[in-house]
Design an enzyme around this catalytic site. Structure first.
Site, PDB file in Angstrom:
ATOM      1  N   GLY A  50     -27.224 -65.289  42.866  1.00 62.48           N
ATOM      2  CA  GLY A  50     -28.171 -64.272  42.433  1.00 62.48           C
ATOM      3  C   GLY A  50     -28.178 -63.123  43.417  1.00 62.48           C
ATOM      4  N   ALA A  54     -34.139 -60.803  46.397  1.00 58.87           N
ATOM      5  CA  ALA A  54     -34.030 -61.922  47.332  1.00 58.87           C
ATOM      6  C   ALA A  54     -32.572 -62.197  47.680  1.00 58.87           C
ATOM      7  CB  ALA A  54     -34.686 -63.165  46.730  1.00 58.87           C
ATOM      8  N   SER A 294     -46.112 -50.358  33.613  1.00 58.52           N
ATOM      9  CA  SER A 294     -46.554 -50.752  34.949  1.00 58.52           C
ATOM     10  C   SER A 294     -48.068 -50.844  35.103  1.00 58.52           C
ATOM     11  CB  SER A 294     -46.036 -49.740  35.966  1.00 58.52           C
ATOM     12  OG  SER A 294     -46.699 -49.911  37.186  1.00 58.52           O
ATOM     13  N   ARG A 340     -54.108 -59.353  37.031  1.00 59.63           N
ATOM     14  CA  ARG A 340     -53.435 -59.425  35.735  1.00 59.63           C
ATOM     15  C   ARG A 340     -53.979 -60.518  34.832  1.00 59.63           C
ATOM     16  NH1 ARG A 340     -47.359 -58.334  38.136  1.00 59.63           N
ATOM     17  NH2 ARG A 340     -47.767 -56.137  38.533  1.00 59.63           N
ATOM     18  N   HIS A 411     -44.460 -62.232  31.857  1.00 59.79           N
ATOM     19  CA  HIS A 411     -43.852 -61.257  32.757  1.00 59.79           C
ATOM     20  C   HIS A 411     -43.204 -61.899  33.978  1.00 59.79           C
ATOM     21  CE1 HIS A 411     -43.260 -57.676  35.040  1.00 59.79           C
ATOM     22  NE2 HIS A 411     -44.134 -57.991  35.955  1.00 59.79           N
ATOM     23  N   GLU A 435     -38.510 -65.163  43.224  1.00 61.83           N
ATOM     24  CA  GLU A 435     -39.249 -65.699  42.075  1.00 61.83           C
ATOM     25  C   GLU A 435     -38.830 -67.131  41.757  1.00 61.83           C
ATOM     26  OE1 GLU A 435     -39.008 -63.268  38.557  1.00 61.83           O
ATOM     27  OE2 GLU A 435     -40.387 -64.526  37.419  1.00 61.83           O
TER      28      GLU A 435
END
Lengths: 647, 232, 253
Positions: A50, A54, A294, A340, A411, A435
């Protein structure tokens, strides 16, 4: 239906959190970690899967230190990783605004924002690293927004009362990723990083119980290849696409994490999914993904619905007296800037009460009229121009003229592979960053914290902790010719051929859509035991059907996007069950995990006596119940209190 | 041959000029200088409208100047560089897209107007042909490379003779217009290639460039038009 | 608001990098104008799978216009008829009933076709790898506010840095030139104090690599700017030219 899991109750999870005051832990730990001498670093090879924030930052930092690095990406270029789509910003406790911010406050806000389900030590370290991230990115030439005097500008995000978010218009993720990508490509140019693009990781390989490499499919030629090294870093993002419709990119998937899970890495808190309140609503069955607007828009946009259910007047013709600015009315201290999970839940409650707007009734207004009047259209354009443009493109409505219609959507996923303080999973030698791990956001992530975590893990944490692994572990030479690698390659090839061999009647996409519907309906914004049990049953049936009725065309020795996709859907079908099982097991509401049985005035009701822990699941085999391990969470610095944003 | 190339490439200037950007820099610079030449050349030629004696006096003055060969050599270098580079870049550009599109449509606003920038190589080749013809007509046929100006020569009469020729006149008219078309893009493009593109100046330069192209095209075309087509 | 379209698609099909490709025609009925262009292709692919024909391969990912993965020459225009829009953000409301839509891959020697509409754009990565960065190792950075950057420069640098690396500039250029892409990166760093240390070498190396990849040269037609979904201006190309000129004059031998 009985619970899928056997609860062990005991915990064999070693979090390796250092002792002492939380503010001193990381410094102390860094000193205690073993180092690798500069001249010895080139003897080690590290595989980074990946290349998002990160992965790119980790690969670049490790290569800068002198390690040999393999960077693997499913895309044609590392720059395509979905970190690129993060819009609003990145938090850092710089206190440049002189408004009372500090490392401790960022730490406090994040622990509270996560509804006390994150690991304090990790969050504190994250807040500590945040300031260095900004410095590093500025030095890389990331063009952050500036004040006229030339200093860095900030804005506010949900769940906090200071301005600590650094941004580059509405494309902060893009700019940060391109910064990390630049550093990564520099190392590619210097020969320290070998880039493997258009490669999908299909398995990890363990030798003597230590993760020593990966198996991957070359997406262009179809060849099953493998890489051997001394440590593997998974930086493969979240699993939001288990819901089919999400703000994730189409290629985001759980395969790498799930394959590692099957090999022994525990999966932690999979039910902690973030539903973002401000996304463009669904228009029809054809829809392939959802687009985020956003959170930063809530700095200037006001959320409202008509007071009367079923009021179908055009928004601009509804007088102020007939509007309910429900967030401002209910949450006086935070107003539109509540976190959120709270904003999403409230939007759902309004729509369930019949006050939703738009043709589907599943939307609320996000209105900029007042801000445009106050600041002028030009200022709004400067701050959010690209978001308004995107909204206009998708909906054919001009948000400068009419309020945006928004609705929550999946999300981000707070859950992920379990990691200790060193970011090492339960599979020795396998580190998980960004994540893809579970560690820092608890049950709800605050806005502008994902970028912070990805970069903290990659630039500032893993370079230290990997060294300790390399220095203290027995790592005999291993090549891809070894028995373990050959077996793993064999297995991956077999699975690919299996998918091609079914020749059923349904496309992988149709299975994915059906899974997504089940997940969203029973495991979405609000969940209950009966629904979750039903979901588990449905997922099992769907998985069984998949393996007898999926239709994958083409061959395995070529670019075959359908085949790639089918493999990912197959993993989502296994993972979805674990997610639902975790949600069913967690008999409380916290953050984004809202169980209808556990609420108080429509707010989440935690059960700290029974659920103040990380739920880490161990894979037992196909169609066998996973075993639950619990890592107890202790809160020494931020006391466990009811999380409220009403004051 | 390869070692010659390698040796040359060790030089920083050769290396710079051999890049696509370097080539365009040189093309832009030579193009602009050639535009300067066009202005001077047109100014001199237009004297013919004032009368043949003015024209001849100018020709005499020009050819008695001892620096003329130097200037001519310089011009030759400019032409050769500009032309050589146009061939090398054009062939590299063709090679950069071996398979073309089924159909390609511009996304530039301004619609269907014929864009000079799409025909630079073609118009350049036409201008080259025209220039060679013009040189053989005017420079070699009449002046015979004589360095000393001979008072018996009558360049104006010769020019008028060429301009009245039923084959030459239309060629000169068209050649002039094609040249104007070529420089209408080339003039502004040169500035961009040389690194000058600024919201303050570029819109002005773009308009100036079109006016420049029109002035050059009509300016040179006015002569065959007047003497042949208008019958003077 | 939404209507249904019947469409004829002419799509480039090519099995692999070495095989010959050809256009194939498909008819598609009942496409909602609310769909995005890629969702329309999803529908086509779903139908092809049902018919037992291999679906059309095309690159896509974020579907919100930022990752730069999607491409496609649609009716001879990079990313289709809209300006400042990627293919994934193009909606079918832009088309009419009974339209014929021609869909081709990006065409450039430096972007070889891998399959159908998928091309290899790693040339861009190789250009980035020689100079698209500031050489600063983690741990060396001074405080973010220690070097003030005038807002106007920061904004301009961001105007350059918003490039999504999709390759539309190359696809739209009649010379398949990558100068807008390279110019944007060179400009971003030329405009910022952080980019100054490597300013000279950066432009020289990136230009050299760009040439090595086989892109054409710029003839200032501005087609790239018109096709760029991120709205990057051709000023970036001129700035690169100037940077290159300066580097040639003042740089090392």
């Amino acid at each position: 239906m009985s619970l899928n899991a056997e609860q062990t109750g005991s915990s064999d999870l070693v979090s390796r959190v250092p002792s002492g005051p939380v503010a001193e832990m990381w410094d102390k730990h860094k000193f205690d970690l073993k180092l690798i001498a500069p001249t010895n670093k080139r003897k080690f090879t590290i595989i980074v899967v990946g290349t998002g924030l990160a992965g790119a930052s980790a690969a670049a930092s490790l290569a800068e230190q002198g390690y040999n690095v393999h960077a693997v990406t499913i895309h044609d270029s590392p720059r395509r990783a979905h970190s690129i789509a993060a819009q609003g910003g990145i938090n850092a406790a710089k206190n440049y605004q002189n408004d009372g911010d500090s490392i401790h406050r960022l730490f406090y806000d994040t622990v509270k924002g996560g509804d006390f389900r994150s690991r304090e030590a990790n969050v504190y370290r994250l807040a500590q690293c945040s300031t260095s991230i900004i410095d590093q990115c500025v030095a890389q030439g990331v063009p952050f927004a500036r004040e006229y005097g030339g200093t860095l500008a900030n804005r506010t995000f949900g769940g906090v009362q200071v301005s600590r978010t650094f941004y580059a218009r509405g494309q902060t993720g893009q700019q940060l990723l391109l910064g990390a990508y630049g550093s990564l490509m520099r190392q590619v140019g210097l020969g320290k990083v070998t880039l493997h693009s258009r490669r999908e990781m299909l398995d990890v390989v363990t030798v003597d119980g230590v993760c020593r490499g990966i198996v991957m499919r070359n997406l262009v030629t179809g060849a099953i290849e493998s890489l051997a090294g001394h440590a593997v870093l998974l930086c493969t993002g979240g699993y939001g696409n288990a819901y089919y419709l999400s703000t994730n990119a189409k290629g985001c998937n759980v395969t790498a994490a799930w394959r590692a899970h099957r090999r022994g890495a525990y999966f932690a808190n999979p039910c902690f999914t973030q539903i973002h309140p401000t996304c463009i609503p669904v228009t029809g069955d054809h829809q392939s993904k959802l687009t985020l607007m956003s959170e930063s828009l809530r700095n200037d946009g006001r959320v409202w619905v008509p007071k009367t259910p079923g009021d179908k007047r055009a928004p601009n013709t509804i007088p102020e007296a007939d509007r309910d600015y429900y967030l401002e009315n209910k949450y006086k201290g935070f107003g539109n800037m509540v976190p959120r999970d709270v904003a999403s839940r409230n939007a759902k409650q309004q729509c369930d009460a019949g006050r939703g707007v738009g043709t589907s009734g599943k939307a609320v207004y996000l209105d900029f009229a007042e801000a445009i009047k106050r600041l002028g259209q030009k200022t709004i354009e400067e701050k959010y121009g690209n978001l308004f443009h995107m909204y206009h493109k998708i909906t054919d409505e001009d948000p400068y003229q009419v309020p945006m219609r928004i609705y929550p959507a999946i999300h981000y996923t707070m859950g992920g592979l379990w990691v200790d303080y060193n970011l090492q999973s339960t599979l020795k030698g396998l580190f998980v960053l960004g994540e893809a791990n579970f560690s820092d956001h608890g049950a709800n992530r605050l806005g502008a914290s994902a970028l912070m975590q990805g970069l903290a893990d990659g630039y500032f944490v893993v370079p230290y902790t990997v060294a300790d692994h390399l220095a203290t572990s027995k790592l005999p030479p291993v090549t891809t010719d070894s028995r373990e690698f050959k077996a793993a390659v064999e297995e991956a090839s077999f699975r690919t051929k299996q998918l091609l061999g079914i020749q059923g009647r349904r496309s992988a996409d149709s299975f994915h859509r059906e899974l997504g519907h089940t997940m969203w309906d029973y495991c979405g914004m609000s969940r209950n035991a009966a629904g979750l049990e039903k979901a588990i049953g449905k997922i099992r049936e769907l998985r069984a059907e998949f393996w007898t009725n999926v239709k994958v065309l083409g061959h395995d020795h070529e670019l075959n996007q359908n085949l790639e996709y089918a493999g990912r859907v197959a993993d989502f079908l296994e993972f979805g069950e674990l997610l639902a099982t975790d949600a069913l097991t967690r008999n409380e509401s916290c953050g984004g995990h809202f169980r209808e049985e556990f609420q108080e005035d429509g707010e989440a009701l935690r059960d700290d006596a029974n659920f103040c822990h990380v739920a880490a699941w161990q894979f037992q085999g196909d169609n066998k119940p996973s075993v639950l391990h619990k890592e107890p969470l202790t809160f020494d610095e931020v006391h466990l209190t009811k999380r409220s944003y009403r004051e | 041959m390869n070692w010659v190339r390698q040796t040359l490439l060790r030089n920083w200037l050769v290396r710079a000029i051999s890049t696509t950007i370097g080539q365009k820099l040189v093309m832009g610079a030579t193009g602009l200088l050639l535009c300067g030449f066009l202005v001077a050349h047109l100014a001199g030629n237009l004297l013919i409208f004032q009368g043949t004696e003015h024209y001849n006096r100018y020709a005499k003055m020009l050819h008695e100047n001892e620096l003329l060969p130097v200037a001519e050599a310089g011009l030759l270098v400019l032409f050769v560089l500009h032309i050589l580079l146009s061939f090398t870049t054009a062939s590299a550009n063709t090679a950069a897209r071996p398979i073309g599109y089924y159909g390609k449509h511009s996304k530039l606003s301004g619609g269907t107007f014929v864009h000079a920038h799409n025909y630079m190589f073609l118009t350049g080749v036409l201008v080259l042909g025209f220039t060679l013809l013009h040189l053989s007509d005017m420079r070699f046929a009449h002046l015979n490379l004589r360095l000393k100006y001979d008072s018996t020569l009558d360049p104006a009469a010769h020019a008028l003779h060429v301009l009245h020729d039923p084959i030459s006149a239309p060629v000169y008219l068209l050649g002039s217009l094609v040249l104007g078309f070529h420089v209408s893009h080339g003039f502004q493009s040169a500035f961009k290639s040389l690194g000058l593109n600024h919201p303050k100046y570029t819109p002005f330069l773009s308009k100036l460039s079109i006016l420049f192209g029109i002035a050059i095209g009509l300016g040179f075309a006015s002569m065959p038009f007047w003497y042949y087509f208008a019958g003077h | 608001m939404s209507a249904m379209l019947d469409l004829t698609l002419k799509i480039w099909r090519q099995d692999g990098p070495k095989t010959r490709g050809a256009f194939k025609t498909y008819h598609l009925k009942g496409i909602s104008t609310e769909m995005s262009f890629l969702e329309m292709l999803d529908i086509l692919n779903e139908q092809l799978i049902q018919l037992g024909e291999e679906p059309v391969a095309f690159d896509h990912d974020c579907r919100e216009g930022i990752c730069g993965m999607c491409s496609l020459m649609i009716n001879g225009q990079a990313h289709g008829p809209e300006t400042k829009t990627t293919t994934c953000q193009l909606h079918m409301r832009r088309f009419h009933n009974h339209d014929t839509i021609v869909i081709e891959p990006w065409r450039a020697r430096a972007f070889p076709v891998i399959r159908d509409l998928v091309v290899d754009r790693t040339a861009f990565d190789r250009i980035q790898a020689v100079g698209g960065f500031v050489s600063i190792n983690v741990g060396n950075a001074p405080d973010g506010n220690s070097v003030p950057v005038p807002k106007v420069n920061a904004d301009k640098a961001l105007d350059a840095a918003v490039c999504i690396g999709c390759g539309a500039c190359v696809a739209a250029c009649k010379n398949a030139s990558a100068t807008l892409f390279v110019g944007a990166k060179v400009s971003q760093f030329a405009l910022l104090p952080q980019g100054q240390a490597e300013r000279v070498q950066r432009v020289q190396k990136m230009v050299a690599q760009m040439d090595k990849e086989g892109f054409g040269s710029c003839t200032n037609t501005s087609e790239c700017e018109a096709a760029c979904p991120a709205g990057i201006s051709v000023e970036m190309i001129s700035r690169m030219n100037l940077e290159f000129l300066k580097a040639t004059v003042v740089g090392a031998t």
